[in-house]
Design an enzyme around this catalytic site. Structure first.
Site, PDB file in Angstrom:
ATOM      1  NE  ARG A   1      -4.294  -1.513   1.655  1.00 17.54           N
ATOM      2  CZ  ARG A   1      -5.183  -2.019   2.507  1.00 17.54           C
ATOM      3  NH1 ARG A   1      -5.026  -1.825   3.790  1.00 17.54           N
ATOM      4  NH2 ARG A   1      -6.225  -2.672   2.069  1.00 17.54           N
TER       5      ARG A   1
ATOM      6  CE  LYS B   1     -24.843 -12.546   6.309  1.00 21.70           C
ATOM      7  NZ  LYS B   1     -25.113 -11.293   7.024  1.00 21.70           N
TER       8      LYS B   1
ATOM      9  N   GLY C   1     -12.323  -7.914  -0.313  1.00 21.00           N
ATOM     10  CA  GLY C   1     -11.242  -8.147   0.636  1.00 21.00           C
ATOM     11  C   GLY C   1     -10.758  -9.589   0.652  1.00 21.00           C
TER      12      GLY C   1
ATOM     13  N   GLY D   1     -14.332  -2.841  -0.169  1.00 20.25           N
ATOM     14  CA  GLY D   1     -15.674  -2.262  -0.082  1.00 20.25           C
ATOM     15  C   GLY D   1     -15.948  -1.264  -1.191  1.00 20.25           C
TER      16      GLY D   1
HETATM   17  P1  ADP Z   1     -15.059 -10.746  -0.337  1.00 14.71           P
HETATM   18  O1  ADP Z   1     -14.418 -10.201   0.928  1.00 14.71           O
HETATM   19  O2  ADP Z   1     -14.044 -11.172  -1.343  1.00 14.71           O
HETATM   20  O3  ADP Z   1     -16.087  -9.803  -0.888  1.00 14.71           O
HETATM   21  P2  ADP Z   1     -17.016 -12.245   1.137  1.00 14.71           P
HETATM   22  O4  ADP Z   1     -16.686 -11.427   2.342  1.00 14.71           O
HETATM   23  O5  ADP Z   1     -18.299 -12.032   0.476  1.00 14.71           O
HETATM   24  O6  ADP Z   1     -15.834 -12.093   0.071  1.00 14.71           O
HETATM   25  O7  ADP Z   1     -16.959 -13.789   1.510  1.00 14.71           O
HETATM   26  C1  ADP Z   1     -15.861 -14.374   2.142  1.00 14.71           C
HETATM   27  C2  ADP Z   1     -16.270 -15.414   3.132  1.00 14.71           C
HETATM   28  O8  ADP Z   1     -17.141 -16.375   2.557  1.00 14.71           O
HETATM   29  C3  ADP Z   1     -15.071 -16.185   3.623  1.00 14.71           C
HETATM   30  O9  ADP Z   1     -14.879 -15.921   4.995  1.00 14.71           O
HETATM   31  C4  ADP Z   1     -15.423 -17.652   3.367  1.00 14.71           C
HETATM   32  O10 ADP Z   1     -15.056 -18.512   4.432  1.00 14.71           O
HETATM   33  C5  ADP Z   1     -16.927 -17.587   3.240  1.00 14.71           C
HETATM   34  N1  ADP Z   1     -17.447 -18.732   2.463  1.00 14.71           N
HETATM   35  C6  ADP Z   1     -17.191 -19.072   1.192  1.00 14.71           C
HETATM   36  N2  ADP Z   1     -17.794 -20.224   0.859  1.00 14.71           N
HETATM   37  C7  ADP Z   1     -18.444 -20.647   1.953  1.00 14.71           C
HETATM   38  C8  ADP Z   1     -19.249 -21.780   2.257  1.00 14.71           C
HETATM   39  N3  ADP Z   1     -19.494 -22.747   1.343  1.00 14.71           N
HETATM   40  N4  ADP Z   1     -19.764 -21.899   3.499  1.00 14.71           N
HETATM   41  C9  ADP Z   1     -19.506 -20.963   4.430  1.00 14.71           C
HETATM   42  N5  ADP Z   1     -18.769 -19.853   4.206  1.00 14.71           N
HETATM   43  C10 ADP Z   1     -18.226 -19.692   2.984  1.00 14.71           C
HETATM   44 MG    MG Z   2     -15.212 -10.111   2.995  1.00 14.66          MG
END
Ligand code: ADP
Ligand code: MG
Length: 399
Positions: free
Chosen positions: A36, A198, A354, A377
């Site tokens: 960074r 989610k 992230g 974000g």
């Molecule tokens: P990003 O930060 O890249 O936007 P998210 O925060 O939406 O991603 O999602 C990341 C989280 O999703 C991780 O902590 C991961 O463990 C969880 N995850 C991915 N697949 C599953 C699953 N099948 N069951 C439970 N949690 C999951």
């Molecule tokens: Mg995340």
């Protein structure tokens, strides 16, 4: 949307307040990764080369409005000084008499790094009085903290408001250019690959991009809500029952827009994440009642890889499984590799978010992806079609 850029600013003889994102990971008081810091060097050099002096402000970690020596930016001042081969003054606070004295002593070419903005609760509150104190010594505001640009914090929105306007730094410009091009004229076929925990987080992204997509691939925890809606048993996998309707609407809209939807064909299941030794691959229509889907299976990695390989633009957000815990990281690593290979063959690949970015970094593939957004974000907000308040603030006028 056009924003005033650093190249538009009259810098000679001026004092610049640069809001950067120097929130580097620390380990035992040492900088574990200086990516960074390096990312804002071009902006810092540009400003100094054009005859201005510079005050740099950033947050570090989550001090929750309280001074915390463990989250001091002092180590960053030292590293910055090494990287620039130049003295960097450090102020023990970001506002107040000491800062004002130091700021007054700055000559063109000098740099003053201010202490962690978030030692003051007013920063996160977007307090205008605090913003006034921050901007007191500056003529010009520059934002190069892309990753914080979705936040209406005092240093992001208040200072440009106080100073009447602001300018986007080189890093912010680079990020915006990629997203703008991708969102308006993506090279086709255009594929979106979503995962993560989610559905609710990602619905706005899907809604914004769906009309422009050719392929939508869904993995990760969010896939199970779609699979359930399609009548499959998902065992004890992550499920958002209140989003079944939203999943149905996305499936229907995809058909309406002629977007191909790709869901997992096989799943890695286990009783829970604490029993990784019991992990096994099952077809998506054969998930046992008492097991949870924790990753996409190898068949799905192969299917998604095929789609990635025949696409010209691929956007990825959200890991394919619980990648924090082996062996549930295999799907995510497999997809990261597929993206890296596709990039080598000329596909434009963009990773935002992230956890997804962390997965790419941990796979050692950072340099093999066309564009890895520094802003989790903030990049998600852009993918959702939202404006970033800190960028709007650069154009002047009231919020
Ligand atoms: P990003 O930060 O890249 O936007 P998210 O925060 O939406 O991603 O999602 C990341 C989280 O999703 C991780 O902590 C991961 O463990 C969880 N995850 C991915 N697949 C599953 C699953 N099948 N069951 C439970 N949690 C999951
Ligand atoms: Mg995340």
């Amino acid at each position: 949307m056009k924003y005033p850029t650093l190249q538009d600013a009259e810098l000679k003889g001026r004092k610049v307040f640069l809001r950067a994102d120097l929130n580097v990971p620390l380990q035992n008081g040492r900088i574990a990764d200086d990516t960074r810091i390096k990312a804002v060097l071009p902006t810092i050099k540009y400003i100094l080369d054009h005859g201005a002096s510079l005050m740099i402000a950033s947050h570090m970690g989550r001090p929750d409005g309280i001074e915390n020596p463990e989250l001091s930016l002092a180590p960053v001042a030292d590293r910055l000084s090494e990287l620039l081969d130049k003295k960097v003054l450090f102020a023990p606070d970001c506002i107040g008499a000491r800062v004002n004295t130091l700021a007054a002593s700055l000559n063109p070419g000098d740099i003053l790094l201010l202490e962690n903005l978030r030692f003051h609760p007013e920063e996160k509150k977007g307090d205008l009085d605090f913003a006034r104190k921050l901007g007191l010594n500056a003529d010009i505001y520059v934002n190069d903290a892309f990753g914080t640009s979705h936040r209406s914090h005092a240093s992001m929105v208040g200072v440009p408001e106080i100073l009447g306007r602001g300018y986007a730094g080189l890093l912010v410009q680079k990020e915006l250019k990629v997203f703008e091009k991708m969102l308006s004229f993506p090279a086709r076929p255009f594929a979106l690959l979503l995962g993560g925990a989610k559905v609710s987080d990602k619905i706005p992204v899907i809604e914004n991009l769906l009309p422009r997509l050719n392929h939508l691939m869904i993995g990760g925890g969010m896939a199970f809500t779609f699979m359930k809606e399609m009548g499959l048993n998902v065992g004890t996998s992550l499920l958002e029952l209140d989003r079944l309707g939203a999943a149905r609407k996305i499936l229907d809209d995809a058909e309406k827009y002629g977007v191909d939807i790709h869901l997992p064909v096989d799943i890695v299941v286990a009783p829970s994440t604490v029993r990784p030794e019991l992990a096994e691959v099952v077809p998506s229509d054969a998930i046992p009642d008492k097991k949870a889907g924790l990753d996409i299976g190898p068949g799905t990695v192969a299917e998604f890889t095929k789609i990635i390989r025949k696409s010209c633009t691929v956007v990825w957000n959200g890991p394919m499984g619980v990648f924090e815990i082996a062996p549930f990281d295999k799907g995510t690593i497999g997809i990261a590799r597929a993206l890296a290979e596709a990039t080598g063959d000329g596909t434009i690949t963009v990773v935002g978010g992230g956890d997804s970015v962390r997965a790419v970094v941990e796979s050692g593939l950072l340099n093999k992806i066309s564009f890895v957004s520094t802003g989790g974000g903030a990049s998600l907000k852009l993918l959702q079609g939202n404006k970033l308040p800190a960028l709007t603030a650069l154009r002047g006028g009231r919020r």
